[in-house]
Design a protein around this motif. Sequence first.
Motif, mmCIF file in Angstrom:
data_model
loop_
_atom_site.group_PDB
_atom_site.id
_atom_site.type_symbol
_atom_site.label_atom_id
_atom_site.label_comp_id
_atom_site.label_asym_id
_atom_site.label_seq_id
_atom_site.Cartn_x
_atom_site.Cartn_y
_atom_site.Cartn_z
ATOM 1 N N THR A 1 12.021 -10.754 -15.765
ATOM 2 C CA THR A 1 10.967 -10.947 -15.051
ATOM 3 C C THR A 1 10.346 -9.510 -14.498
ATOM 4 O O THR A 1 9.064 -9.536 -14.401
ATOM 5 C CB THR A 1 11.572 -11.362 -13.682
ATOM 6 O OG1 THR A 1 12.070 -12.759 -13.992
ATOM 7 C CG2 THR A 1 10.428 -11.853 -12.713
ATOM 8 N N ILE A 2 11.167 -8.596 -14.575
ATOM 9 C CA ILE A 2 10.616 -7.124 -13.966
ATOM 10 C C ILE A 2 9.893 -6.582 -15.302
ATOM 11 O O ILE A 2 8.352 -6.233 -15.078
ATOM 12 C CB ILE A 2 11.709 -6.114 -13.855
ATOM 13 C CG1 ILE A 2 12.599 -6.870 -12.309
ATOM 14 C CG2 ILE A 2 11.463 -4.777 -13.831
ATOM 15 C CD1 ILE A 2 13.710 -6.123 -12.211
ATOM 16 N N ASP A 3 10.380 -6.441 -16.473
ATOM 17 C CA ASP A 3 9.579 -6.080 -17.661
ATOM 18 C C ASP A 3 8.375 -6.765 -18.312
ATOM 19 O O ASP A 3 7.426 -6.381 -18.750
ATOM 20 C CB ASP A 3 10.673 -5.595 -18.790
ATOM 21 C CG ASP A 3 11.613 -4.415 -18.288
ATOM 22 O OD1 ASP A 3 11.311 -3.890 -17.276
ATOM 23 O OD2 ASP A 3 12.568 -4.520 -19.054
ATOM 24 N N GLY B 1 7.105 -9.943 -16.934
ATOM 25 C CA GLY B 1 6.384 -10.930 -16.026
ATOM 26 C C GLY B 1 6.994 -12.346 -16.337
ATOM 27 O O GLY B 1 6.204 -13.204 -15.935
ATOM 28 N N ASP C 1 9.946 -10.278 -4.002
ATOM 29 C CA ASP C 1 9.166 -9.469 -5.062
ATOM 30 C C ASP C 1 10.139 -8.679 -6.109
ATOM 31 O O ASP C 1 10.492 -7.516 -5.834
ATOM 32 C CB ASP C 1 7.978 -8.544 -4.789
ATOM 33 C CG ASP C 1 7.168 -7.931 -5.877
ATOM 34 O OD1 ASP C 1 7.752 -8.231 -7.016
ATOM 35 O OD2 ASP C 1 6.592 -6.739 -5.789
ATOM 36 N N THR D 1 9.966 -7.422 -8.927
ATOM 37 C CA THR D 1 9.553 -6.427 -9.600
ATOM 38 C C THR D 1 9.472 -4.912 -8.835
ATOM 39 O O THR D 1 8.987 -4.105 -9.346
ATOM 40 C CB THR D 1 7.870 -6.520 -10.147
ATOM 41 O OG1 THR D 1 7.147 -6.683 -8.935
ATOM 42 C CG2 THR D 1 7.849 -7.895 -10.911
ATOM 43 N N SER D 2 9.634 -5.071 -7.252
ATOM 44 C CA SER D 2 9.550 -3.857 -6.795
ATOM 45 C C SER D 2 11.105 -3.748 -6.016
ATOM 46 O O SER D 2 11.384 -4.648 -5.310
ATOM 47 C CB SER D 2 8.439 -4.143 -5.581
ATOM 48 O OG SER D 2 8.470 -2.837 -4.845
ATOM 49 N N SER E 1 0.288 -3.576 -18.065
ATOM 50 C CA SER E 1 0.589 -3.361 -16.758
ATOM 51 C C SER E 1 -0.612 -1.988 -16.409
ATOM 52 O O SER E 1 -0.683 -1.031 -17.109
ATOM 53 C CB SER E 1 1.893 -3.008 -16.190
ATOM 54 O OG SER E 1 2.027 -2.549 -14.916
ATOM 55 N N SER F 1 4.326 1.624 -12.278
ATOM 56 C CA SER F 1 3.543 0.395 -12.312
ATOM 57 C C SER F 1 2.854 0.261 -10.890
ATOM 58 O O SER F 1 3.480 0.614 -9.903
ATOM 59 C CB SER F 1 4.637 -0.813 -12.269
ATOM 60 O OG SER F 1 3.878 -2.086 -12.055
#
Length: 726
Positions: free
Chosen positions: A60-62, A64, A155, A157-158, A218, A309
């Motif tokens: 998910t982080i890398d 999406g 979130d 990704t953060s 990104s 990012s």
Amino acid sequence: MSGSETRLQAIAAVTNYKPISAPLNFAETKPGEIFGSNVFCTKEMKKRLPKEIYRSVKATIDAGAKLDPSVADVVAAAMRDWAIEKGATHYAHVFFPLTGLTAEKHDCFLQPDGQGGAIAEFTGKALIQGEPDASSFPSGGIRATFEARGYTAWDVTSPAYILENPNGTTLCIPTAFVSWTGEALDKKTPVLRSMQALNTQAQRILRLFGHTDGSMVSATAGAEQEYFLIDRNFFFARPDLINAGRTLFGNKPPKGQEFEDHYFGAIPERVLAFMLETERELFKLGIPVKTRHNEVAPAQYEIAPTFESANVATDHQQLIMITLKRVAEKYGMACLLHEKPFAGINGSGKHLNYSLGNASLGNLLDPGDTPHANAQFLVFCAAIIRAVHKHAKLLRAVVATASNDHRLGANEAPPAIMSVFLGDQLTEIFEQIRNGEVKASKKKDFLHVGVDVLPPLPKDAGDRNRTSPFAFTGNRFEFRAVGSSQSTAGPLVALNTIVADSLDYVATRLEKEAKNDPKKLHAAVQAVIKDIITEHGKVVFNGDNYSEEWYKEADRRGLPNLRTTIEALPALVDKEVIEIFTRHKVLSKRELQSRYEIYLEQYVKSVMLEACLVLKLGKTQIFPAAIRYQNELAQTCTNLKLVGYTFDTNTLDKMTELVKELQDSLAALERILANHAHDKEAEAELACHEVLPAMLAVRKAADTLEGMVADDLWPLPTYQEMLFIK
């Protein structure tokens, strides 16, 4: 205590300053060892999570990939244990409402166990979703005041992080914030949507060039943060700084920035101590700050991180601003993030360095050693040129605030006209494409200094331009119009969306004209870039953006010059803007309309707050000081006449004129503020065209009086004191 006594006590307190913070022990905890120590990063996840769960979160982080809700309980348990080991008792969903500030809702880990004790609980449900009251945040009509439900959404990704306090720590979880009906009430949600749109369109371009691994593209960002530092004693003696963040009065000091001696100068010891502790705190949070230096204006400084990012960089920017303010207090200083805290000297921006890339190809805006032969780079670069030209008004709108108008509308770095600086090398390449086949480009050279002990220095093929609002700086574009106090989210959302739209245009053309035939791709690329430069090349300008000649030339080219917020904000609800934002699923028409209304309301509130402060300070501090000095002059004149001396009344006459001018201008401002407009647009027009000029009239009289009234009577700390007494 009189205002003048308060000012003089503030000066005495500053000159007797003693550090209140113990020196840092860098030998005990080395900077390299503490970096990211308070972050639940992927390294920490890998240590604590089962392999399959870790792979799912990492995907998910890398890439999406869609977040699997089933992993949440496992992640939450690991995150809770890590946070408790760090001393945390509470967790907070951190979000960024449309106020532009940071919001937090804190909850305790501990839950009663029914037996007189407590256990630490933190479930996947609590991690994924929180429910703060949405009624007290601006929604621009999306929600009625009585409709309170709003949700925060994790979130992934953060990364989550620990926020330290002398009395404990808190686990902070970056989240999006949406209404019960699903609309974005925050800054983060549109950033994530726009990055998704950018990736979708960039992948189409990359597939045409044979890159089919699908590695997520990104946007990357790094914002150079400018700020001012003044002693807190001066700050608390200035009600305008406390309430508005800028000085509404202040005569020009004998020395400003004209000696050009502050920029990159030796950093004062107290300021350097503050910088070192700030960096240490940011290192703990995994924020890669790299650069610090004195800026152009006295008492102005800069901190800059390296690229990350865009979503993480936006979160980190908010943390940088919070940390600057918090640490400054420990050193007896106030950190000012207002775009123009002092009239007559440079204001502060937040230069947003913007690029895009992925793990397999790196930076897609790196031209390489032979940019003329790098068709892929030229396609991405041309798409950005097209985006800036087509949506110049939108880019001006997303940096439009009452405070930023003092920089952009006043022809200060940079002006309000959106243009692109490419430099000689890229300009020449695009000109060659416009005129036919590109054959060569300027090469990098070596700069020979003429001193034997100094080595030859690599010289870039083009110079930089510090007056351009949107400049190519080697491997990225620098959007220099962003305000110091602003979130970078709005500018990033706009950039990602308009670039995605331009990539969509280019990809559609190339797919049609090349027909998946690699042999036809070169000709198709040449044709597309030629058309873009022919139609949109007028936005490219490599000269002095401050010159009067450029304003005339920009007008001839048809480039918009939106000097004020009320001229700029309507671009948010322009028909074409609504169309591309809805087509790329970044913001709906309703969400865009809400932002227009919120930002217009914020503009009005900012101006009206300042106007009320001008009235209060003018009536209760400046006018009394002027009257006292006028009375002193009059009494001196009378006393001298009684003993037969002739007194030159020019000074008294001038004082009398200025006091009347101050009274009249205050009365005029008060009359204007008594007017009430019938809607937000009319209120904004009133604020811009009547209130602001009336405030300036008061200031003109007051600042002239500051240069005449006896120093021991003047109530407010002066520019000379605030900027130069450390």
